[in-house]
Design a protein around this motif. Structure first.
Motif, short mmCIF file in Angstrom:
data_model
loop_
_atom_site.label_atom_id
_atom_site.label_comp_id
_atom_site.label_asym_id
_atom_site.label_seq_id
_atom_site.Cartn_x
_atom_site.Cartn_y
_atom_site.Cartn_z
N LEU A 90 -3.93 133.77 50.93
CA LEU A 90 -5.22 134.22 50.38
C LEU A 90 -6.35 133.26 50.81
O LEU A 90 -7.45 133.70 51.15
N GLY A 91 -6.06 131.96 50.82
CA GLY A 91 -7.07 130.98 51.23
C GLY A 91 -7.57 131.26 52.64
O GLY A 91 -8.76 131.10 52.94
N THR A 97 -13.46 135.25 55.94
CA THR A 97 -14.69 135.88 55.46
C THR A 97 -15.85 134.88 55.48
O THR A 97 -16.98 135.21 55.84
N SER A 98 -15.56 133.63 55.12
CA SER A 98 -16.60 132.59 55.13
C SER A 98 -17.12 132.38 56.55
O SER A 98 -18.32 132.19 56.75
N CYS A 99 -16.22 132.41 57.53
CA CYS A 99 -16.63 132.22 58.93
C CYS A 99 -17.58 133.34 59.35
O CYS A 99 -18.62 133.09 59.98
N ALA A 331 -12.55 137.90 49.95
CA ALA A 331 -11.65 138.38 51.01
C ALA A 331 -11.75 139.88 51.08
O ALA A 331 -11.62 140.56 50.06
N ARG A 332 -12.02 140.35 52.28
CA ARG A 332 -12.11 141.80 52.46
C ARG A 332 -10.72 142.38 52.73
O ARG A 332 -9.94 141.78 53.46
#
Ligand SMILES: [Zn+2]
Length: 336
Positions: A90-91, A97-99, A331-332
């Motif tokens: 999950l991390g 997504t953060s990128c 997270a998508r």
């Protein structure tokens, strides 16, 4: 060089002198020299640490075996390692997504490249590159190349060759090998890995005499040269970061047999291991991944001290507090 002196509750422990580059961006004494200082802790690094903290423990069956991370192509799902029964941690889903979000957030810097009031908010490395590109005889082309390079880093190099590499059995797996359970949590991880408070001294100082003179536990005083990061071909020393010795710091002692200090830098800590130090494009090493999971179990941005001497709080703070309060992990399409 040093601009902040930090004390601990134990008056016998020497003070920690921090260079301007280790302070918060908002600190009036913060200063970072992109030419001469070591690589900064990029905003995405803080965010990815928070993402793995929020993602929680990683299961052994999520780690990769023989996968070649250099084969990773964001546009070709056949090259993506987490498929079928192997569920992506999950991390990592948060980190990806953060990128993508950072690519969008950084658009304004390319669009306002001549506006210093905008560039001042850009990560130091990117701002420096954009200032060079705008002076190029062909600035549009130079900016486009710069943007492509940066996007490739976010889309491809971070998720593939960096994060997929450390999420292998041979990497993070080596730190959790002896830990009990299918998804070792902070308690289990700290049975075979430790964050030890130590005073690091230079070559001219005898650790035993130093400990005796200051009434410190002799096991908590060590020459920097005794640690693993100095025993590499191209070692990085604390002084390269502007950290003067003696210095009370946290040293990671890992199940894989290495001892690396966590260097206060860029409003966080950075691992001194060669994997992290030799390639500035890497935003995380297996030790920092472990530290993130440990922080996750403590529900804190401060690493716990497993044993040893008292170190200043700043030497345990793993993430910038400002980024910790502002960053959201999403997270998508992540299967629950
Ligand atoms: Zn490391």
């Amino acid at each position: 060089m040093s601009s902040r002196t930090l004390h601990t509750a134990d008056g016998n422990v020497p003070t920690l002198s921090l260079p301007p580059g280790a302070l918060a961006l908002t600190d009036r004494d913060y200063e970072y020299d992109v030419e001469h200082d070591p690589a900064n802790v990029e905003p995405i690094e803080h965010q990815i640490r928070l993402d793995f903290m929020r993602g929680g423990p990683i299961r052994r069956d999520q780690l990769l075996g023989n996968y070649n991370p250099w084969k990773y192509d964001p546009a070709d799902p056949a090259t993506h390692p987490w498929q079928g029964v192997k569920q992506k941690p999950l991390g990592l889903a948060y980190a990806e997504t953060s990128c993508t979000a950072r690519i969008h957030e950084e658009r304004r810097f390319y669009n306002h490249v001549n506006d210093e009031t905008v560039l001042v908010d850009a990560p130091a490395f990117l701002a420096a590159r954009l200032r060079i590109a705008r002076e190029d005889p062909h600035p549009e082309r130079a900016l486009k190349e710069e943007r492509q390079r940066r996007e490739k880093w976010y889309r491809e190099l971070i998720p593939g060759p960096n994060l997929s590499q450390i999420l292998k059995n041979s990497s993070y797996g080596s730190l959790i090998e002896k830990c009990i359970g299918p998804a070792p949590d902070a308690d289990r991880l700290l049975e075979h890995n430790a964050f030890v408070g130590m005073v690091l001294v230079d070559e001219d100082t005898d650790p035993e005499t130093f400990a005796r003179d200051r009434d410190l536990d002799a096991a908590g005083v060590l020459r920097e040269s005794a640690l693993s990061h100095t025993q590499t071909d191209d070692p990085v020393y604390l002084v390269d970061y502007g950290i003067e010795l003696p210095a009370p710091l946290l040293v990671g002692e890992y199940g894989s047999g290495s001892q690396y200090p966590l260097i206060p830098w860029g409003d966080a800590l950075t691992c001194a291991c060669p994997y992290k130090q030799m390639a500035p494009w890497r935003v995380m090493c297996k030790h920092e991944l472990l530290a993130s999971i440990v922080c996750s179990g403590q529900d804190s941005i401060f690493l716990p001290v497993s044993r040893g001497i008292d170190v200043p709080h700043r030497a345990r703070r793993f993430v910038s507090p400002e980024i910790a309060v502002s960053h959201q992990s999403r997270a998508r399409d992540y299967p629950i």
